[in-house]
Design a protein around this motif. Sequence first.
Motif, short mmCIF file in Angstrom:
data_model
loop_
_atom_site.label_atom_id
_atom_site.label_comp_id
_atom_site.label_asym_id
_atom_site.label_seq_id
_atom_site.Cartn_x
_atom_site.Cartn_y
_atom_site.Cartn_z
N UNK A 128 0.94 -1.18 -0.12
CA UNK A 128 -0.13 0.04 0.09
C UNK A 128 0.78 1.31 -0.02
N UNK A 129 0.16 2.35 -0.24
CA UNK A 129 0.65 3.57 -0.16
C UNK A 129 0.65 4.20 1.17
N UNK A 130 1.39 4.98 1.90
CA UNK A 130 1.16 5.81 3.10
C UNK A 130 0.18 6.54 3.22
N UNK A 131 -0.67 6.59 4.34
CA UNK A 131 -1.90 7.20 4.58
C UNK A 131 -1.70 8.19 5.64
N UNK A 163 -7.52 -4.06 -5.81
CA UNK A 163 -6.61 -3.30 -6.58
C UNK A 163 -6.65 -2.11 -6.17
N UNK A 164 -5.61 -1.22 -6.24
CA UNK A 164 -5.64 0.15 -5.76
C UNK A 164 -6.14 1.11 -6.94
N UNK A 165 -6.77 2.05 -6.19
CA UNK A 165 -7.48 3.05 -7.21
C UNK A 165 -7.69 4.44 -6.29
N UNK A 166 -7.93 5.43 -7.00
CA UNK A 166 -8.19 6.88 -6.47
C UNK A 166 -7.34 7.89 -7.22
N UNK A 171 -1.17 2.32 -10.34
CA UNK A 171 -0.78 0.93 -9.89
C UNK A 171 -0.28 -0.06 -11.19
N UNK A 172 0.42 -1.03 -10.95
CA UNK A 172 0.56 -1.88 -11.90
C UNK A 172 1.12 -3.13 -11.33
N UNK A 173 0.80 -4.31 -12.13
CA UNK A 173 1.23 -5.78 -11.99
C UNK A 173 1.98 -5.92 -13.14
N UNK A 174 3.04 -6.26 -13.33
CA UNK A 174 3.75 -6.44 -14.72
C UNK A 174 4.91 -7.18 -14.66
N UNK A 175 5.47 -7.49 -15.80
CA UNK A 175 6.71 -8.39 -16.07
C UNK A 175 7.64 -7.44 -16.72
N UNK A 176 8.88 -7.34 -16.47
CA UNK A 176 9.95 -6.69 -17.06
C UNK A 176 11.21 -7.10 -16.56
N UNK A 177 12.44 -6.65 -17.50
CA UNK A 177 13.78 -6.65 -16.89
C UNK A 177 14.46 -5.38 -17.10
N UNK A 178 13.94 -4.61 -15.89
CA UNK A 178 14.20 -3.16 -15.86
C UNK A 178 15.67 -2.65 -16.42
N UNK A 359 -7.79 3.77 -0.13
CA UNK A 359 -8.17 2.63 -1.25
C UNK A 359 -6.91 2.46 -2.18
N UNK A 360 -5.80 3.10 -1.91
CA UNK A 360 -4.80 2.71 -2.57
C UNK A 360 -3.83 1.54 -2.11
N UNK A 361 -4.41 0.19 -2.11
CA UNK A 361 -3.68 -0.85 -1.95
C UNK A 361 -4.03 -2.19 -2.72
N UNK A 362 -2.93 -3.03 -3.10
CA UNK A 362 -3.20 -4.24 -3.53
C UNK A 362 -3.18 -5.08 -2.55
N UNK A 363 -3.95 -6.16 -2.89
CA UNK A 363 -4.07 -7.29 -1.76
C UNK A 363 -4.21 -8.58 -2.83
N UNK A 364 -3.21 -9.48 -2.58
CA UNK A 364 -3.16 -10.66 -3.26
C UNK A 364 -3.21 -11.95 -2.43
N UNK A 365 -4.25 -12.91 -2.90
CA UNK A 365 -4.34 -14.36 -2.22
C UNK A 365 -2.91 -15.11 -2.52
N UNK A 366 -2.67 -15.04 -3.65
CA UNK A 366 -1.35 -15.68 -4.35
C UNK A 366 -1.15 -15.45 -5.63
N UNK A 367 0.28 -15.83 -5.96
CA UNK A 367 0.66 -15.60 -7.30
C UNK A 367 1.26 -17.20 -7.57
N UNK A 368 1.04 -17.56 -8.57
CA UNK A 368 1.57 -19.00 -8.87
C UNK A 368 2.15 -18.93 -10.46
N UNK A 369 3.08 -19.73 -10.75
CA UNK A 369 3.73 -19.94 -11.72
C UNK A 369 3.99 -21.21 -12.32
#
Length: 373
Positions: A128-131, A163-166, A171-178, A359-369
Amino acid sequence: MQRSNFAPHDDPYGLPPSYDKSTQTGSKWAPRNWSKKLLIGVIAAIVLVVAAIIVGAVVGSKSTSYPDYSTLSYSLQDTYSGTDFFDQFDYFTGYDPSAGFVHYVPAETATSSDYNLTYASSSSAVLRVDTTDTDASTGRYSVRITSKKQYDSGLFVFDVLNSPYGCSTWPALWLSDPDNWPTNGEIDVMEAVNQATTGNQVTLHTTDDCKMNVKRKESGDVLTNNCWNGTDYNAGCGVQGAQDTFGEAFNANGGGVYALEWRDEGIRVWFFSRGSIPSNIPTDLTNTTAPDPSTWGEPLADFPATHCDMSSHFKNQSIIANIDLCGSWAGTTSIYSTQDQCPGTCTDFVTTNATAFDTAYWEWASWRVYTAS
Ligand SMILES: *[C@@H]1O[C@H](CO)[C@@H](O)[C@H](O)[C@H]1NC(C)=O
Ligand SMILES: *[C@@H]1O[C@H](CO)[C@@H](O)[C@H](O)[C@H]1NC(C)=O
Ligand SMILES: *[C@@H]1O[C@H](CO)[C@@H](O)[C@H](O)[C@H]1NC(C)=O
Ligand SMILES: *[C@@H]1O[C@H](CO)[C@@H](O)[C@H](O)[C@H]1NC(C)=O
Ligand SMILES: *[C@@H]1O[C@H](CO)[C@@H](O)[C@H](O)[C@H]1NC(C)=O
């Protein structure tokens, strides 16, 4: 679309300008009576016509050709869940590459009880973002995490509870090689700005020669077709989902599952809201049954390899999650004020309106690959 490189001829059958009818004896239609120049001209014309037919066939078939997404058999490789969720990531702390009004904090700050910006329990992980800061005049504290593990293909199943909003959020959930961007590509699975009322955008960003103006099978709306970062001000090739694919409406439905399949034939992203998750995506983590994309129907976004070689454009991808604030998308006046009707300026909003970030927070139950065997 380009059809042929051949410039039009004044005389398509190649009669040489020096051809002198008066020197000919016998029938001019008998090849053995043709002058050498005429013969060369006729042969050249035949070669041109054949070449044009071949080029035409290739260009024509490209628009209707489609990869064979034959069924792959997947097995579970990695699970991100539970109290050690965040141990599998590096916390990015540098200057924000997307010019946001944000300070990405290190793990010690994020997990301290003063801030509690990342928190994992046995049932979910929160980012989340600081509130609390009511005068964040140099930018607000937030988090950007990058998976230590990197991938070159696979099936990624993200079980998203919130998912975060406001206003001002990006916000983003993404894949990259920065470290190797855009050479190794970028796959944006979930991304939205401000109130997120226009739904989720799935986008690829690449180097040159990756285009999506080809046959596709998807339910989302195409935004742009050229994935190359050098076009459309680096908008990438995006596909937009319905309103309930992100933000308040998505959260009200209990979130859902995003599944990304990345293979040589192409990249596809499915969205399932909480009530319509396929049975072969077990949300019970003790169940290691492999998901089967061939049973899921049309994806939200389809990026076939028809005009985009997947293995050369996408490599070495970490999974990244963050919440940026303002920056080159959410903070642009035409987006922040005009399109999304947010108050004042983006940076003033971030500086003073601490409680708006509830309202700016992600919450995930899980990620599986999963990997294909
Ligand atoms: C941190 O956040 C989590 C999730 O929102 C919450 O359950 C927990 O009580 C918080 N911890 C502290 C110390 O505030
Ligand atoms: C993959 O990324 C890591 C870190 O981002 C980098 O050190 C490595 O050189 C990259 N490998 C390739 C093949 O690009
Ligand atoms: C696109 O990537 C190239 C590096 O390949 C970089 O020099 C350029 O600034 C990028 N353009 C945009 C708009 O991001
Ligand atoms: C695991 O999930 C699959 C697919 O939904 C189901 O058929 C199977 O019964 C489940 N197994 C267990 C042990 O719950
Ligand atoms: C602060 O945020 C709230 C909720 O998003 C909004 O209604 C309000 O207008 C904002 N206040 C200011 C001064 O921007």
